[in-house]
Design a protein around this motif. Sequence first.
Motif, short mmCIF file in Angstrom:
data_model
loop_
_atom_site.label_atom_id
_atom_site.label_comp_id
_atom_site.label_asym_id
_atom_site.label_seq_id
_atom_site.Cartn_x
_atom_site.Cartn_y
_atom_site.Cartn_z
N SER A 153 -10.29 53.19 19.69
CA SER A 153 -10.39 53.49 18.26
C SER A 153 -11.78 53.99 17.89
N SER A 154 -12.67 54.04 18.89
CA SER A 154 -14.05 54.44 18.57
C SER A 154 -14.41 55.79 19.18
N ALA A 155 -13.46 56.68 19.25
CA ALA A 155 -13.73 57.98 19.86
C ALA A 155 -14.32 58.96 18.87
N VAL A 156 -15.09 59.91 19.41
CA VAL A 156 -15.50 61.07 18.62
C VAL A 156 -14.36 62.07 18.76
N ALA A 157 -13.52 62.15 17.76
CA ALA A 157 -12.29 62.95 17.87
C ALA A 157 -12.43 64.24 17.10
N ILE A 158 -12.44 65.35 17.83
CA ILE A 158 -12.64 66.68 17.22
C ILE A 158 -11.65 67.65 17.84
#
Lengths: 194, 380, 276
Positions: free
Chosen positions: A107-112
């Motif tokens: 849940s702590s991803a850098v999602a782009i």
Amino acid sequence: MSQTTTEIRLAGSGGQGLITGGIILAEAAILDHKNVVQSQSYGPEARGGASRAEIIIAEGPIFFPKATWVDIFLAMSQKACDQYSFDIKNDGIFIVDTTYVKQIPTSSAVAIPISAATREKFGKELFSNIVALGVLCEACKVVSGKALKAAISHRVPKGTEKINLEAFTFGQKLAREAQKNHNEADSEAIAADT
Amino acid sequence: MNKKSSYRLLQGNEAVAEGALAAGINFFAGYPITPSTEVAEILADRLPADGGKFIQMEDEIGSIAAIIGASIGGCKALTATSGPGFSLMQENLGFACLAEIPLVIVNVMRGGPSTGMPTSPSQGDVMQARWGTHGDHPIIVLSPSSVEEAFHYTIKAVNLAEKYRNPVILLMDEVIAHMRARVSLPPESMVERINRVHPNMPPEWYLPYERSATGVAPMASFGDGYRYHITGLVHDAKGYPTASPNECRDNIRGLFTKIERGFREICLVDYEQMEDAEHAIVAYGSMVLSARSALEQLRESNCKVGLIKLGTLWPFPRFALEQYLPQLKTILIPELNMGQIYREILRVNAGKAVIEKLNRVNGTLITPSELVKTVKGLIR
Amino acid sequence: MISNSQLVNKYFRHNKKFPHIWCPGCGIGTILGSMLRAVDALALDKNEIAFVSGIGCTGRAPVYVDFNTLHTTHGRALPFATGLKLSRPELKVIVATGDGDAAAIGGNHLIHACRRNIDITTIIFNNYIYGMTGGQYSPTTPHGDKAYTCKLGNIERPFNIAALVEAAGATFVGRSTSYHTLQLQNIIKKAITHKGFSVVEVITHCPTTYGRINKKGSAVDMLSWQKEVAVDKTRAAKMDAKELEGKIITGVLMEKELPEFCEQYDKIIAEAQNQQ
């Protein structure tokens, strides 16, 4: 491994240019006067299946050339994300290209949506790997933007330096925006809590 | 690319190509095969600019034949291949041993047997490098364990081949061949280049296989006015086939004698933390990388472990082990095969220390933590 | 023309133990003689000639003659010669090879050397059999003929070597027999002078193995047969298919000019150095 060692893994599907990305990252580390070892999964899979490049950056000597406990992970396909995210540190940086990774295991991803944004901006996904390097550079600062730009100019085909550097800057911008949104979401959450 | 820094990012195979050029290689013949192809591609680009020659042959049998021909013509010649191609080269490798033709074969080991695992690391060709061709013959085999060493050992391989008029095999595993690392290459003026001894005597004096005091005969190039015969038949000092038992003996024994004389110079061995070591890891190639990392962790927990790094595999540097046998309780040999150098260690050890092997043949590396666990188990 | 004793004096190795290994009546010596006379007629320097062979009876030819001589492994004379020629383009490289050496174990090297058009002259001594190993069928043993590995008759079809090398891209193809020594000498002369990959197929006889098992009579009988079946190319042009049945066409069968490998490579070097 000593504390000054950073292990990076770039994973995706063959053709996304992640091995080139790995080489550029390694060369940038040298320009930053650091020690570096880069390796990759190699073979038929490099042309379509899940592929990966690994970069170990350290102040001191590096012995074992493969990543064993990953600090920074970039996933640009679902398969690569599933296959190569098993040994990421708990506090590691997890970057995903949401164009292709739909199920993120943390849940702590850098999602782009790196590839989609690249397509929108440049008309094709060809530069996604360089955009991803921009994202990575901004998100973790393990190598300097200056060194990365120099390495990009050296390693990309002659005549494409300018557009690749644009792609890199675009990636940095994407990361900053994502960070900003993330911080805002955080402060909203904090505000809601209090 | 960066003028300020002398450091470059180089792949193992690139380092081999750079080493070959630095050593004065001016002829390459080869056939494409993973995972060694980069060497051919780079030399195809770079050799002509230096006035050298590159040719892509129809197979690996032709490749080694062509570099033998070129070496007879006076070139410094090299080929690069991998397991299946190395198998095909074996017959002509024997020719080069018997006819005493200087040349270098780079064999990037991949998983075998047969087509095996073309893109995965292995150390399965250690015994093939020693005994792959038929008949008794001496051979020199070097195995680099880093990208930088790939550069230096390639130069060493070329120099030893020229000095001893013998084929030299550079045995790399895929990990070293394909990893990229920061390396600093010495300027050209710092690279030692050894050339074969040419005859200076009048042609009518020249006996092509009459050994000089060094155990090696001067070698004339075809076209230099010394007309002589080269054959894969056992021959006399004139190079002519012979069936005389004495001449046959002199021919074969002479091949061994020259390498025995150079034994100490040929053997590249490094010792790390061996002074007080009670336990040793003997490693070569990529296993040195795992071993070094393991050593750091083991020393932190006060285990008296050292590393014997074999740079030369053949002739086997038995003294490297022998000098430490009195102080060693256990020796661990990690290899990406079923235990090939392990057998040599057993032979040299002759029952003195406890010998353990750690083997892997699944296309992956033995990790430092596995080594740590195994060594700790042994010590206990 | 050089006399026999002059030939022996000038070209044979005087420090080599004789006699040679060939059987009485063998055709190899005659072909070697034609080759030496061709070399002499061209007034080539012995230092500039590299004579390369593979394995078999023919493979033993170089050791007796005073050139730069290289006796290689079975089937591999051409790739050895290729490396040597490329490293020393100024050498005249002549390869002596048998039918088994050239067309069976070395068949792949043969066609690729043709395709590459490297300036090497290859003389193929075709006696239809493996002589040194005692008479096994080769890629040129005629269909139905016998050998010690096909005592009931060969069920494989033979290569037509001249046609094979022409199709593979050789730029000079000649054929003669060990009976027609003068014609052979002239063809070899032209082949050596030709710039590019040249092949001379020489029909010859092995009285010891092929001749004996196929009841071809003595060496003289076999030479007489060569005389009978050989038809010069110009004469053959006037004959119809029926008349040509069972005949062997001799002469310079094909000759053309195409860029030679070493010369092309020199251009690559010049271009690469120019780009620097």
